[in-house]
Scaffold this motif. Structure first.
Motif, short mmCIF file in Angstrom:
data_model
loop_
_atom_site.label_atom_id
_atom_site.label_comp_id
_atom_site.label_asym_id
_atom_site.label_seq_id
_atom_site.Cartn_x
_atom_site.Cartn_y
_atom_site.Cartn_z
N LEU A 105 30.88 33.66 5.63
CA LEU A 105 29.95 33.49 6.89
C LEU A 105 29.58 34.33 7.37
O LEU A 105 28.43 34.78 8.11
CB LEU A 105 31.57 32.82 7.97
N GLY A 108 26.07 34.90 5.34
CA GLY A 108 25.25 33.53 6.19
C GLY A 108 24.51 33.61 7.75
O GLY A 108 23.62 33.50 8.13
N ILE A 109 26.07 34.12 8.74
CA ILE A 109 25.13 35.20 9.70
C ILE A 109 23.88 36.11 9.69
O ILE A 109 23.19 36.23 10.76
CB ILE A 109 26.74 35.53 10.75
N PHE A 236 27.58 29.35 4.21
CA PHE A 236 25.62 28.68 4.97
C PHE A 236 26.92 27.79 6.38
O PHE A 236 26.93 27.10 7.07
CB PHE A 236 25.09 28.18 5.80
N VAL A 239 27.77 28.47 10.29
CA VAL A 239 27.19 29.79 10.90
C VAL A 239 26.64 29.35 11.66
O VAL A 239 26.69 29.86 12.72
CB VAL A 239 26.20 30.16 9.29
N CYS A 242 28.59 29.22 14.56
CA CYS A 242 28.86 30.40 15.70
C CYS A 242 28.10 31.17 16.03
O CYS A 242 27.83 31.68 17.60
CB CYS A 242 29.73 31.10 13.82
#
Length: 500
Positions: A105, A108-109, A236, A239, A242
């Motif tokens: 995560l 991915g962010i 991902f 993501v 979020c």
């Protein structure tokens, strides 16, 4: 319209597209290695650009830089070794997320947030380049001084060790930045007769030592990473949810990154610190920052590539680089006969639009290449920690040596790495030290220049409107924190007196 069509054909041909893909992969590889930086990736490509046409040459610089900056978040997330001074702002959050099993995560962010921020920076650059560059040229030493002070204040006040220790760390960084030749008088300072110190202490060996070497010393007794592998196979996943949750941070980080990145000589490092600090101050859960909270990561991550895109505004329109990478790129532009300046938008607008299209392609390429890099990063969990530490140390030595091709950089890395190890054991944050080294010369140069202009009148720093706003904001930030600290200190005593 004709210029844009010409730019399309300049970019969408086999040579340019192959250069963009190859440079992106190269930047991804260099940026993901601990101790190696985006500036290094760019510098290594310069000799190859001698044999390229102008547009492919500049495309190689843009692609490798954008990818290396994004890939620099990989060692920060997995090893707590930030790839750039900007990523040092949120390395604690990304690393703590990885320890919670959210490594995928966090990566991915970083990847998707950078893509969105970079594309926003492209749109921003496309429509506002001439006007914003003209506005940026209106900044004098007064504005730059207060802008740097504001960035340094953010670093000290949001550090994990507390305001007092953060301020001390910042002062240490500023002291290190004073080593070298005085920019005003040319007098050597704190060189102790060592000729290598006359050039100052580069922030790259310092950053490598304070983060990479200190981390190796801290975890050297463990044989494997203590990070769960959850979600690394699907980096991902979750993501977009979020990013949607913190969409305001994403947009705000992109806007502020574009604005600060457009200022000549500032670059994206300061922008990331400002946006991370702003995210913490406006968050409903500021106590979670530095403990694996994604909010600051979303905002500062978006800032990185937005500032990178916007830093090309002064580089392309006026030939004034915004950071080390764009300084290299300006050299390549001149070498290829694409002299940067106002005439680039009038006599050769197709070249300007071609650079813009390269930005779009490079940012879109981040999605598949970033996904592959994140999936490949899981193999790092299989490597025994002893072997991983040996590899990290090798890259630390290579990265520090390559700055000036001398062992002095390696010595700086070793000394500051050992110092950082003992400082961290005492609860001091390292990120403010790095920012102090990076922004120290900017603060000093602009302060001395301002004092010469005002004949030593300190109040002259507030005479210009923008400078006054930035100055009042900087003083207000410190005033609010001092007032809050004093209130917390004296409130228990008052209550105790009432009880008695």
């Amino acid at each position: 319209m004709n210029a844009f069509i010409d730019a399309y054909f300049l970019v969408f041909n086999l040579e340019t597209l192959l250069v963009i893909v190859a440079s992106s992969i190269f930047g991804l590889f260099v940026g993901a290695l601990p101790g190696l930086t985006a500036t290094m990736a760019t510098a290594l490509l310069v000799p190859l650009t001698f044999y390229m046409s102008p547009i492919p040459a500049i495309a190689a610089i843009i692609s490798s830089t954008a990818m290396a900056i994004t890939a620099g978040d990989l060692p920060g997330t997995l090893l707590r070794i930030p790839g750039t001074p900007a990523s040092a702002a949120y390395v604690e959050d990304s690393y703590r997320m990885a320890q919670k099993g959210q490594a995928g995560l966090a990566i991915g962010i970083g990847v998707i947030g950078s893509v969105l921020g970079g594309l926003f920076g492209f749109v921003f650059l496309m429509f506002t380049a001439p006007a914003l560059a003209k506005f940026a040229l209106g900044f004098s030493s007064f504005e730059y001084f207060w802008l740097a002070v504001l960035g340094l204040s953010c670093a000290a006040l949001i550090s994990s060790g507390g305001v007092a220790k953060g301020a001390l760390s910042l002062l240490l960084g500023l002291m290190i930045s004073q080593v070298g030749v005085d920019p005003l008088t040319g007098t050597p300072r704190f060189t102790f007769g060592v000729s290598e110190l006359t050039g100052g202490i580069s922030f790259i060996p310092a950053m490598i030592g304070m983060f990479a070497l200190a981390e190796v010393m801290r975890t050297g007794r463990r044989f494997r990473l203590d990070i769960p592998q959850a979600n690394v196979r699907n980096p991902f996943k979750g993501v977009m949810a979020c990013l949607w949750k913190y969409r305001k941070n994403q947009v705000r980080g992109s806007i502020i990154g574009s604005l600060i990145g457009a200022l000549p000589g500032v670059g994206g490092d300061l922008a990331a610190w400002v946006t991370y600090s702003l995210a913490k101050k406006t968050s409903k859960n500021p106590e979670l920052f530095g403990k694996g909270h994604p909010e600051g990561l979303v905002e500062a991550g978006a800032t990185n590539n937005a500032a990178l895109s916007a830093s090309w505004i002064p580089a392309m329109v006026f030939g004034i680089p915004g950071d080390a990478v764009t300084a290299i790129a300006v050299g390549v532009l001149v070498m290829k006969g694409m002299e940067p300046g106002p005439q680039l938008l009038t006599t050769n607008p197709q070249n300007f639009y071609a650079v813009m299209l390269v930005f779009v392609i490079a940012n879109i390429l981040m999605l598949p290449l970033g996904y592959v890099a994140a999936r490949s990063a899981r193999w790092i969990f299989e490597v025994p920690r002893a072997l991983l530490n040996a590899a990290i140390l090798l890259f630390c030595v290579v990265g520090s040596y390559s700055i000036n091709n001398t062992m002095f950089g390696v010595t700086v890395m070793l000394v500051l790495g050992v110092m950082a190890f003992f400082m961290e054991k005492s609860g001091f944050a390292m990120a403010p030290v790095i920012l102090g080294i990076v922004l120290g010369p900017l603060v000093e140069q602009n302060f001395t220049t301002s004092m010469i202009i005002t004949n030593g009148n300190v109040f002259g720093l507030f005479e210009r409107p923008i400078a006054a706003v930035l100055g009042v904001a900087s003083i207000a930030v410190w005033g609010l924190f001092i007032f809050g600290a004093a209130r917390k200190t004296f409130k228990p005593k008052a209550l105790a007196g009432q009880v008695m």
